[in-house]
Design a protein around this motif. Structure first.
Motif, PDB file in Angstrom:
ATOM      1  N   GLU B 148       0.832  -1.195   0.000  1.00  0.00           N
ATOM      2  CA  GLU B 148       0.000   0.000   0.000  1.00  0.00           C
ATOM      3  C   GLU B 148       0.865   1.243   0.000  1.00  0.00           C
ATOM      4  O   GLU B 148       0.696   2.166  -0.812  1.00  0.00           O
ATOM      5  N   ALA B 149       1.835   1.266   0.919  1.00  0.00           N
ATOM      6  CA  ALA B 149       2.700   2.446   1.029  1.00  0.00           C
ATOM      7  C   ALA B 149       3.521   2.642  -0.240  1.00  0.00           C
ATOM      8  O   ALA B 149       3.680   3.775  -0.726  1.00  0.00           O
ATOM      9  N   GLN B 150       4.001   1.529  -0.814  1.00  0.00           N
ATOM     10  CA  GLN B 150       4.821   1.678  -2.027  1.00  0.00           C
ATOM     11  C   GLN B 150       4.002   2.155  -3.208  1.00  0.00           C
ATOM     12  O   GLN B 150       4.481   2.919  -4.063  1.00  0.00           O
ATOM     13  N   ARG B 151       2.745   1.739  -3.261  1.00  0.00           N
ATOM     14  CA  ARG B 151       1.880   2.192  -4.348  1.00  0.00           C
ATOM     15  C   ARG B 151       1.713   3.707  -4.290  1.00  0.00           C
ATOM     16  O   ARG B 151       1.829   4.408  -5.295  1.00  0.00           O
ATOM     17  N   LEU B 152       1.447   4.189  -3.070  1.00  0.00           N
ATOM     18  CA  LEU B 152       1.285   5.636  -2.893  1.00  0.00           C
ATOM     19  C   LEU B 152       2.569   6.366  -3.287  1.00  0.00           C
ATOM     20  O   LEU B 152       2.536   7.432  -3.926  1.00  0.00           O
ATOM     21  N   LEU B 153       3.703   5.767  -2.921  1.00  0.00           N
ATOM     22  CA  LEU B 153       4.984   6.384  -3.222  1.00  0.00           C
ATOM     23  C   LEU B 153       5.188   6.498  -4.731  1.00  0.00           C
ATOM     24  O   LEU B 153       5.577   7.557  -5.252  1.00  0.00           O
ATOM     25  N   LYS B 154       4.868   5.417  -5.439  1.00  0.00           N
ATOM     26  CA  LYS B 154       5.038   5.431  -6.914  1.00  0.00           C
ATOM     27  C   LYS B 154       4.176   6.508  -7.528  1.00  0.00           C
ATOM     28  O   LYS B 154       4.613   7.258  -8.422  1.00  0.00           O
ATOM     29  N   GLU B 155       2.938   6.591  -7.035  1.00  0.00           N
ATOM     30  CA  GLU B 155       2.028   7.607  -7.591  1.00  0.00           C
ATOM     31  C   GLU B 155       2.593   9.006  -7.417  1.00  0.00           C
ATOM     32  O   GLU B 155       2.595   9.834  -8.337  1.00  0.00           O
ATOM     33  N   SER B 156       3.099   9.256  -6.207  1.00  0.00           N
ATOM     34  CA  SER B 156       3.600  10.602  -5.950  1.00  0.00           C
ATOM     35  C   SER B 156       4.815  10.901  -6.821  1.00  0.00           C
ATOM     36  O   SER B 156       4.981  12.017  -7.319  1.00  0.00           O
ATOM     37  N   LEU B 157       5.676   9.885  -7.038  1.00  0.00           N
ATOM     38  CA  LEU B 157       6.847  10.107  -7.895  1.00  0.00           C
ATOM     39  C   LEU B 157       6.407  10.382  -9.333  1.00  0.00           C
ATOM     40  O   LEU B 157       6.999  11.224 -10.021  1.00  0.00           O
ATOM     41  N   GLN B 158       5.360   9.687  -9.757  1.00  0.00           N
ATOM     42  CA  GLN B 158       4.866   9.918 -11.115  1.00  0.00           C
ATOM     43  C   GLN B 158       4.368  11.338 -11.263  1.00  0.00           C
ATOM     44  O   GLN B 158       4.599  12.006 -12.277  1.00  0.00           O
ATOM     45  N   ILE B 159       3.676  11.794 -10.220  1.00  0.00           N
ATOM     46  CA  ILE B 159       3.172  13.173 -10.281  1.00  0.00           C
ATOM     47  C   ILE B 159       4.342  14.135 -10.401  1.00  0.00           C
ATOM     48  O   ILE B 159       4.319  15.099 -11.184  1.00  0.00           O
ATOM     49  N   LEU B 160       5.381  13.855  -9.624  1.00  0.00           N
ATOM     50  CA  LEU B 160       6.543  14.738  -9.664  1.00  0.00           C
ATOM     51  C   LEU B 160       7.183  14.747 -11.034  1.00  0.00           C
ATOM     52  O   LEU B 160       7.550  15.791 -11.564  1.00  0.00           O
ATOM     53  N   ASP B 161       7.340  13.547 -11.604  1.00  0.00           N
ATOM     54  CA  ASP B 161       8.005  13.463 -12.912  1.00  0.00           C
ATOM     55  C   ASP B 161       7.177  14.105 -13.995  1.00  0.00           C
ATOM     56  O   ASP B 161       7.724  14.712 -14.924  1.00  0.00           O
ATOM     57  N   GLY B 162       5.856  13.915 -13.884  1.00  0.00           N
ATOM     58  CA  GLY B 162       5.014  14.408 -14.959  1.00  0.00           C
ATOM     59  C   GLY B 162       4.839  15.923 -14.924  1.00  0.00           C
ATOM     60  O   GLY B 162       4.450  16.531 -15.891  1.00  0.00           O
ATOM     61  N   HIS B 163       5.191  16.518 -13.809  1.00  0.00           N
ATOM     62  CA  HIS B 163       4.927  17.946 -13.660  1.00  0.00           C
ATOM     63  C   HIS B 163       5.995  18.718 -14.417  1.00  0.00           C
ATOM     64  O   HIS B 163       7.170  18.440 -14.308  1.00  0.00           O
ATOM     65  N   PRO B 164       5.598  19.668 -15.180  1.00  0.00           N
ATOM     66  CA  PRO B 164       6.601  20.403 -15.942  1.00  0.00           C
ATOM     67  C   PRO B 164       7.452  21.268 -15.004  1.00  0.00           C
ATOM     68  O   PRO B 164       6.923  22.114 -14.298  1.00  0.00           O
ATOM     69  N   ASN B 165       8.751  21.013 -14.965  1.00  0.00           N
ATOM     70  CA  ASN B 165       9.625  21.782 -14.069  1.00  0.00           C
ATOM     71  C   ASN B 165      10.157  23.025 -14.758  1.00  0.00           C
ATOM     72  O   ASN B 165      10.488  22.989 -15.917  1.00  0.00           O
TER      73      ASN B 165
END
Lengths: 137, 165
Positions: B148-165
């Motif tokens: 569960e915790a790792q799933r949430l972690l992956k999602e948050s990393l995806q959000i970070l990567d997908g966000h235009p920096n």
């Protein structure tokens, strides 16, 4: 209610039925001929006498029913064989297992907290970048 | 200690704690916990919590003694005994009514034995409950929380990567 309390309640019910039965019989018994010199006592046939004849049957049926219920409850007792020592051994085994699983969980918790910290750091940087991009020139 | 006056003075050892604020060690330590038997308000209590045996209470034990008692068998045997005694009592009341006392005594003896047997099942029940709780706890701890915790972690990393920096 747990089974032992039910058994205790059932024992008390049997006792109550028993003394109620005997008490009712003693209270409601019609008079009886004691000596051949005196004539039979007058026992008028009425609704009451019919009830008095029925009651012992009903009450003894209830008493036997209660005793059968007690037997049924005793059969339903979940008594594991092995006695006290087996239970103590199982408790120490489970405690050791619990300890091990607890330590594992603790390690997982620490690793997760480390990752959380990293993610928070990354978010902070991303937020800073966003703010920097949006700074009005 | 003045136990019989209606307004007894406070116990005299309060003077020993006069300097407690400045120096905590100048006052005596609290007394150690009581062990063994102690009298309280005229009655004797004991610190060990053990079900007294029937002989301690002056009651004859009808089921066999020994380390391992077959509770189900003994309980059923006592139940049958009880029913037989009740029938005997009914007989005695019809034939020889003045001899009821012995029968009534026997019946109450059986009831006392029944209750004592049931009470001696309680420690077994306590241990079984403890085992059950420990098992539930282990099951709960082993349940996959990490996934569960790792799933949430992956999602948050995806959000970070997908966000235009």
């Amino acid at each position: 209610m747990d089974i032992i309390s039910q058994l205790q309640e059932q024992v008390n019910t049997i006792a109550a039925l028993a003394f109620n039965t005997f008490g009712t019989l003693q209270r409601d018994a019609p008079p009886v001929r004691l000596s051949p010199n005196y004539r039979d006592p007058v026992a008028p046939l009425s609704d009451d006498t019919i009830n008095i004849a029925e009651q012992p049957k009903l009450m003894s049926a209830a008493l036997v029913q209660a005793a059968k219920q007690f037997d049924m409850l005793v059969s339903a007792l979940p008594l594991s064989e092995g006695g006290e020592e087996a239970q103590f051994r199982r408790i120490t085994e489970l405690e050791a297992e619990n300890e091990a699983v607890g330590e594992e969980l603790q390690m997982q918790l620490e690793a997760a907290e480390e990752e959380l910290r990293q993610v928070q750091e990354l978010f902070k940087q991303a937020a800073d970048n966003c703010l920097n991009l949006k700074r009005p020139d | 200690m003045a136990t019989s006056s209606s307004y007894p003075p406070p116990p005299p050892f309060y003077r020993l704690y006069a300097d407690y604020q400045e120096d905590a060690k100048s006052a005596p330590e609290p007394p150690p916990p009581v062990q063994g038997a102690y009298p309280l308000f005229g009655a004797n209590y004991t610190t060990e919590d053990v079900l007294p045996t029937l002989e301690d209470q002056g009651v004859r034990q009808l089921y066999p003694k020994g380390p391992n008692i077959d509770y189900k068998k003994e309980l059923k045997a006592l139940n049958r005994d009880l029913q037989l005694h009740l029938l005997e009592l009914a007989d005695v009341l019809v034939e020889r009514p003045s001899q009821y006392a012995r029968r009534v005594e026997d019946i109450s003896l059986i009831f006392k034995n029944l209750h004592h047997l049931l009470n001696s099942l309680r420690p077994h029940q306590a241990r079984a409950t403890l085992i059950h709780i420990l098992e539930l706890q282990i099951q709960r701890r082993r349940r996959p929380r990490r996934e569960e915790a790792q799933r949430l972690l992956k999602e948050s990393l995806q959000i970070l990567d997908g966000h235009p920096n």
